[in-house]
Design a protein around this motif. Structure first.
Motif, PDB file in Angstrom:
ATOM      1  N   UNK A  36      14.820 -15.261 -10.047  1.00 55.68           N
ATOM      2  CA  UNK A  36      13.900 -14.126  -9.881  1.00 55.68           C
ATOM      3  C   UNK A  36      13.967 -13.587  -8.461  1.00 55.68           C
ATOM      4  N   UNK A  37      13.258 -12.505  -8.237  1.00 60.09           N
ATOM      5  CA  UNK A  37      13.307 -11.816  -6.943  1.00 60.09           C
ATOM      6  C   UNK A  37      12.810 -12.698  -5.809  1.00 60.09           C
ATOM      7  N   UNK A  38      11.807 -13.520  -6.083  1.00 57.63           N
ATOM      8  CA  UNK A  38      11.256 -14.385  -5.040  1.00 57.63           C
ATOM      9  C   UNK A  38      12.300 -15.414  -4.577  1.00 57.63           C
ATOM     10  N   UNK A  43      16.505 -17.296  -0.661  1.00 58.93           N
ATOM     11  CA  UNK A  43      17.905 -17.548  -0.319  1.00 58.93           C
ATOM     12  C   UNK A  43      18.366 -16.627   0.808  1.00 58.93           C
ATOM     13  N   UNK A  44      17.937 -15.380   0.741  1.00 61.76           N
ATOM     14  CA  UNK A  44      18.304 -14.408   1.777  1.00 61.76           C
ATOM     15  C   UNK A  44      17.730 -14.806   3.130  1.00 61.76           C
TER      16      UNK A  44
END
Length: 222
Positions: A36-38, A43-44
């Motif tokens: 998911x986006x979270x 990770x980013x």
């Protein structure tokens, strides 16, 4: 087995291999799709933090003089350098030795390439206490210091092919064997690019062999 039958068997094996690879790729894609986006944001952020730390470390090295090969004036400066840097290569030289000039050329190149390590030189005649303490009897000698302790020595050119014409890559490999630089090559495959010219039987060497060997250099004796 006929050639036609062999071709069919080979084709079937290739199809099976292709199917396995496709299934593995599908699994990886599905795994990414389920993130998911979270999780992607986490990770980013971790990646950015890693890059930031690497940049900070690089700036710290540069501020401590890494990236350049310089001469230090005294024994006291040697101890200061090994306190400030985790990895240090110190060239003990004499003005009367032309082999020291050869090392200077290679060390200048490596200092710019391996900023994780501090490269310095010290006139052995100005450091009698240090030479006695480190048992330096052959000039040139490289003292390889890690975490404040002398781990290894490169004495003369014995480990570099016993020739004045060794390459920078050969010295880089030797320093990599001592783990004093971050070496990206294969340590078990020395880059002696012209073994016939060296006239040696060097092929593949073990790091323990190098560290434990008895040195027999034809360089200038101290």
């Amino acid at each position: 087995m006929s050639s036609e039958m062999f071709s069919k068997v080979l084709e079937a094996q290739l199809l099976q291999t292709t199917k396995i690879v496709e299934e593995q790729l599908d699994a990886e894609i599905k795994k990414l799709d389920n993130v998911d986006d979270d999780e992607l944001e986490i990770l980013k952020q971790r990646r950015l933090e890693g890059l930031k730390k690497a940049q900070q470390q690089k700036q710290e090295w540069l501020s401590n003089g890494h990236g350049e090969y310089v001469e230090i004036p005294s024994e006291r400066d040697f101890f200061e350098q090994v306190k400030r840097s985790n990895k240090v290569v110190c060239h003990f030289y004499k003005d009367t030795s032309f082999r020291c000039l050869i090392l200077d050329k290679h060390l200048t190149v490596l200092a710019k390439k391996h900023i994780e390590t501090r490269f310095i030189k010290l006139n052995a005649e100005k450091a009698p206490f240090l030479c006695e303490r480190l048992r330096i009897k052959v000039i040139p000698t490289l003292a390889l210091v890690k975490d404040g302790k002398t781990q290894d020595y490169v004495v003369g050119f014995t480990d570099l092919g016993n020739t004045d014409d060794f390459t920078t890559e050969t010295l880089e490999w030797r320093l990599g064997c001592a783990d004093i630089i971050n070496y990206s090559g294969n340590l078990m495959d020395p880059p002696f690019q012209s073994q016939k010219k060296f006239g040696t039987t060097f092929t593949k060497l073990d790091k323990k062999t190098i560290r434990g060997k008895k040195y027999d250099s034809d360089s200038d004796d101290d």
